[in-house]
Scaffold this active site. Structure first.
Site, PDB file in Angstrom:
ATOM      1  N   HIS A  37       0.820  -1.205   0.000  1.00 47.43           N
ATOM      2  CA  HIS A  37       0.000   0.000   0.000  1.00 47.43           C
ATOM      3  C   HIS A  37       0.862   1.266   0.000  1.00 47.43           C
ATOM      4  O   HIS A  37       0.520   2.266  -0.643  1.00 47.43           O
ATOM      5  CB  HIS A  37      -0.912   0.021   1.237  1.00 47.43           C
ATOM      6  CG  HIS A  37      -1.896  -1.100   1.293  1.00 47.43           C
ATOM      7  ND1 HIS A  37      -1.731  -2.185   2.110  1.00 47.43           N
ATOM      8  CD2 HIS A  37      -3.064  -1.299   0.627  1.00 47.43           C
ATOM      9  CE1 HIS A  37      -2.758  -3.007   1.961  1.00 47.43           C
ATOM     10  NE2 HIS A  37      -3.581  -2.496   1.061  1.00 47.43           N
ATOM     11  N   GLN A 153      -9.245  -7.441 -10.381  1.00 46.57           N
ATOM     12  CA  GLN A 153      -9.901  -6.244  -9.855  1.00 46.57           C
ATOM     13  C   GLN A 153      -9.506  -5.018 -10.673  1.00 46.57           C
ATOM     14  O   GLN A 153     -10.358  -4.186 -11.033  1.00 46.57           O
ATOM     15  CB  GLN A 153      -9.512  -6.041  -8.395  1.00 46.57           C
ATOM     16  CG  GLN A 153      -9.949  -4.708  -7.812  1.00 46.57           C
ATOM     17  CD  GLN A 153      -9.508  -4.538  -6.375  1.00 46.57           C
ATOM     18  OE1 GLN A 153     -10.153  -5.044  -5.480  1.00 46.57           O
ATOM     19  NE2 GLN A 153      -8.404  -3.830  -6.149  1.00 46.57           N
TER      20      GLN A 153
END
Length: 278
Positions: A37, A153
């Site tokens: 992240h 995704q």
């Protein structure tokens, strides 16, 4: 870093930055943050850009027998990481903000969501597309950053952004890995010591397979070898497949970009990974 829980406060902050001429970048997450992240935050940080990260554990992308209740939640630690990484604003919407009483709309993306995780997790990508659409309307970013580890995704998001003329640049960031090659994931913390040692078989099997396919070896035979290697390591396989890198259709046509994708369970933990095939 600002921490915002109210939608009106979020929009006021972003409007202020817009008035100053800032570009807005969004990094959507479900929290339990790690170095992968932080790579998204780093990619989003550019001169003249304000970076917004969201943390929302989205119930609509979990199936009835999946790990919503035990998905790791560590808001304070995540906020510290984001602040240290140079994030400008943390958006923390509640379930009631995202899905108020009477909420009745779902975004469904055909084609790219039909196979692989779409087949293994019915409704999952509808939940992803719906929550990402809401985040785009809430934050109104110029660009949004997603990791390539969740490759299907990413393909789903790119498809609906193109189809619906959503004015957001979608930026894919390469998968971040541990030193032994295991893809970073919030779910890795579920692995016990023995499972963690065995889990490295997943990236290794994909590496062997992509090199073999690149050499021109028969795809079906290569995929069978990869499945056997994963089963020998203790994985229960959902899929190991070669797909078109853009459409996610299996058995890509000659000359098309390709991606090797896999999902398998080690104990109670489901891991996914993917690699490009040259």
């Amino acid at each position: 870093m600002l921490t915002v829980r109210d939608l009106n406060d979020l929009r006021a902050s972003i409007a202020g930055w817009r008035a100053e001429g800032a570009r807005i970048a969004l990094v959507p997450t479900m929290g339990a943050l790690h170095a992968g992240h932080m790579a998204l935050i780093e990619a989003a940080r550019r001169p003249g850009t304000r970076v917004v990260a969201s943390i929302f554990v989205n119930p609509k992308q979990f199936g009835p027998n999946e790990d919503l209740s035990r998905y790791p939640r560590r808001e304070a630690a995540d906020a510290r990481m984001l602040n240290e990484a140079g994030c400008d604003l943390l958006w923390l919407p509640s379930v009631e903000t995202m899905y108020p009483a009477g909420f009745a709309t779902t975004i469904s993306v055909a084609g790219v969501s039909d196979h692989f995780d779409g087949a293994a997790r019915p409704g999952h990508f509808d939940g992803v597309a719906t929550v990402v659409t809401k985040l785009f309307h809430q934050v109104a970013p110029d660009a949004a950053y997603f990791g390539e580890k969740d490759y299907q995704q990413l393909a789903v998001i790119r498809r609906f952004v193109a189809d619906l003329n959503v004015p957001v640049e979608i930026v894919g960031v390469p998968t971040q890995r541990e030193d032994d090659g295991l893809a970073l994931s919030s779910r890795n913390i579920y692995l016990d010591e023995t499972e963690r040692a065995r889990a490295v078989a997943l990236p290794r099997a994909l590496g062997v397979a992509t090199r073999a396919i690149g050499r021109g070896e028969p795809v079906d035979s290569v995929l069978d070898d990869a499945r056997r290697a994963l089963e020998a390591a203790g994985f229960v396989i959902d899929y190991v497949a070669l797909a078109d890198a853009e459409t996610l259709e299996p058995d890509p046509a000659p000359g098309r970009p390709r991606r090797l994708l896999a999902a398998a369970r080690m104990g109670q933990t489901r891991l996914i990974d993917n690699v490009p095939v040259e």
